[in-house]
Every structure is written in C-alpha cells, then in structure tokens.
Design an enzyme around this catalytic site. Sequence first.
Site, PDB file in Angstrom:
ATOM      1  N   LYS A 180     -15.734 -37.024 -22.124  1.00 32.34           N
ATOM      2  CA  LYS A 180     -15.194 -35.727 -21.685  1.00 32.34           C
ATOM      3  C   LYS A 180     -15.884 -35.258 -20.402  1.00 32.34           C
ATOM      4  O   LYS A 180     -15.230 -34.783 -19.468  1.00 32.34           O
ATOM      5  CB  LYS A 180     -15.354 -34.689 -22.805  1.00 32.34           C
ATOM      6  CG  LYS A 180     -14.438 -34.949 -23.993  1.00 32.34           C
ATOM      7  CD  LYS A 180     -14.747 -34.057 -25.203  1.00 32.34           C
ATOM      8  CE  LYS A 180     -13.811 -34.405 -26.361  1.00 32.34           C
ATOM      9  NZ  LYS A 180     -14.031 -33.576 -27.565  1.00 32.34           N
TER      10      LYS A 180
ATOM     11  N   GLN B 295     -18.588 -29.740 -29.872  1.00 29.73           N
ATOM     12  CA  GLN B 295     -18.094 -30.970 -30.489  1.00 29.73           C
ATOM     13  C   GLN B 295     -18.289 -30.905 -32.010  1.00 29.73           C
ATOM     14  O   GLN B 295     -19.374 -30.592 -32.496  1.00 29.73           O
ATOM     15  CB  GLN B 295     -18.827 -32.186 -29.891  1.00 29.73           C
ATOM     16  CG  GLN B 295     -18.296 -33.535 -30.358  1.00 29.73           C
ATOM     17  CD  GLN B 295     -16.881 -33.851 -29.871  1.00 29.73           C
ATOM     18  OE1 GLN B 295     -16.434 -33.331 -28.847  1.00 29.73           O
ATOM     19  NE2 GLN B 295     -16.178 -34.673 -30.605  1.00 29.73           N
TER      20      GLN B 295
ATOM     21  N   ASP C 234     -10.676 -25.666 -26.868  1.00 28.84           N
ATOM     22  CA  ASP C 234     -10.143 -26.544 -27.921  1.00 28.84           C
ATOM     23  C   ASP C 234      -9.020 -25.881 -28.729  1.00 28.84           C
ATOM     24  O   ASP C 234      -8.404 -26.547 -29.562  1.00 28.84           O
ATOM     25  CB  ASP C 234     -11.261 -26.899 -28.912  1.00 28.84           C
ATOM     26  CG  ASP C 234     -12.038 -28.145 -28.500  1.00 28.84           C
ATOM     27  OD1 ASP C 234     -11.399 -29.151 -28.164  1.00 28.84           O
ATOM     28  OD2 ASP C 234     -13.279 -28.102 -28.545  1.00 28.84           O
TER      29      ASP C 234
END
Length: 280
Positions: free
Chosen positions: A52, A96, A119
């Site tokens: 990422k 994450q 997200d």
Amino acid sequence: MLLLDGKKISLEIKKELKKEVDELYIKTGKRPGLAVLIVGENKASKIYVNAKVKACEEVGINSFHYEFPDNISEIELLAALDLLNEKEEINGILVQLPLPKNINEENIINRINPKKDVDCFTPENLGRMFLNEEKAIKSCTPSGILELLRRNKVVFLGKKVVILGRSNIVGKPLAIMMINEGATVTVCNSKTKDLQDICKTADILIVAIGKERFIKKEMIKKDAIIVDVGINRVEGKIYGDVDFQDVLSKVSLITPVPGGVGPMTIAMLLKNSVELFKNM
Ligand code: GUN
C-alpha cells in the site's frame, strides 16, 4: 475463458490517479496524505501494508507509515489516532486489520474521523454507502471487485450474484453495493445448507471464505463469472478460495490469485485517498 486481470486494470487506474494527483498538486500545492498504521507482527499484514505504501508513492500520494508493537495499549493507539485526526497533511487514515487480541477493533475504528476513513470502516461511511449516497466512500475490496468487473464489460443489473463470506470488510459491503447496482444477491457462509445448489445458480460467484481451493467445478454453473478474494498460503505457495485449475474450463471470466482482487483493493484505496483529499 478470459482472465479478470486485476494487475493490468490496477495499473490503468493508477495511471489515471497519478494524472489527477499531479493536477491537484498544480492547483493546490498539496498532495493527498495517507497514514498507514500497523500493530504487531503479522507477516501477511506487513506485506499488504508495504504494498500500500509503495502504491502511494507510485501515484504521488504522501504516505506516513506507523508501526506499533504488539503490546501497545488500546489507550495509546487511540491517542495516536487522535493526533492523526488533527493533522492537516493527513487526509486518510488506514488501520490495518486484524489487530492484536488485547485491542478492541470496534473502539479503534470508531475513533477514526469519518472524513479520514479511507477504508470505509466507520458506521457513518458504511451507512452512506448503504444508502447509495453519490459522494459516499466505498469499501476498498468490494469496490475493487465492481471496478474490475465493470472494466471487463460485466453488467450487474438483473444478474444473480452469490457471495460466499459475510465479513464487514468484504461480504457485507459487497452485498450492499451489488444490491445498489440492481443485482439479485445471495450471501452464504460456512454453515449455509445446500451451498453447492446455491453456488450453481450464480451468474457471478464471489468467494471470500478463506478456505484454499474450496470451490470445485461441480459447484459452479457453466459460463459463470468467478471472483476469488482468497489468499491462502500453503507450503510457501499462494492459493485462492477457488480451485483455479479445476474450474478453468467451465468459467467465462475468472480472477487469478495472486493478480486479481488484491491489486484492485490497493487501487481503490488510492482512489479513496484522492476522494477524501478532494472532499476536505
Ligand atoms: N485487512 C484485510 N484487508 C484490509 C483492508 O482492506 N484494509 C485494512 N485496513 N485492513 C485489512
């Protein structure tokens, strides 16, 4: 059979985003900034997070990589989020998952400023997506799947979509997005009765259950479109949730693993970062 080549499509999207980010920089003198947080020693998570961060560089998004030890307390992690929520140069925050057991995931997600929730994990943004609001941020893996299919000329309206898996990150938001597209959606899980019969009805079968090579050719309809979200490591090799070799001759379109959904998730993360920057 044709491959749904996520690697190739993600390169196209990254090229488009780089152009947009460069234009935004000329106009504003600023670039989108994404904070990427990882907690603990999860090897797979580290690989994803590094990918990422590298992808941000490729399109000109500033990335800020934070690593925390396994034993960080929830209070300390919440305090770190409070700081990032305030920082002007950061307009996207990614934590994450999964988090270590001693940390309550819900508390952490709820501390992310929804305006920086890249997200689409927060209740506010999931609600906006549920309602199909035009400016809603969308969950990365589901929107990556839709974009991959769209760019391969797949139409959703009227299609029978079967989703295996009901997670908050993939199965559930994907079902909502497919409903919003006018598909007829069935969501299954590991306990679903007559799973094979249901899978066989699918025009589009999307599998996210984390069981390596679980889907065999007996379980699918001829000429089905297959999307494999699974990443399972077995003796150093990576397999999807679909037995690719077994189903290959029976499908019309299928994602490879790796090189299918994974790169699309990252492309959508970058797209969301740019969207949040523009919405600031
Ligand atoms: N863990 C697995 N997939 C994801 C994702 O898309 N975002 C974050 N933050 N964590 C994940």
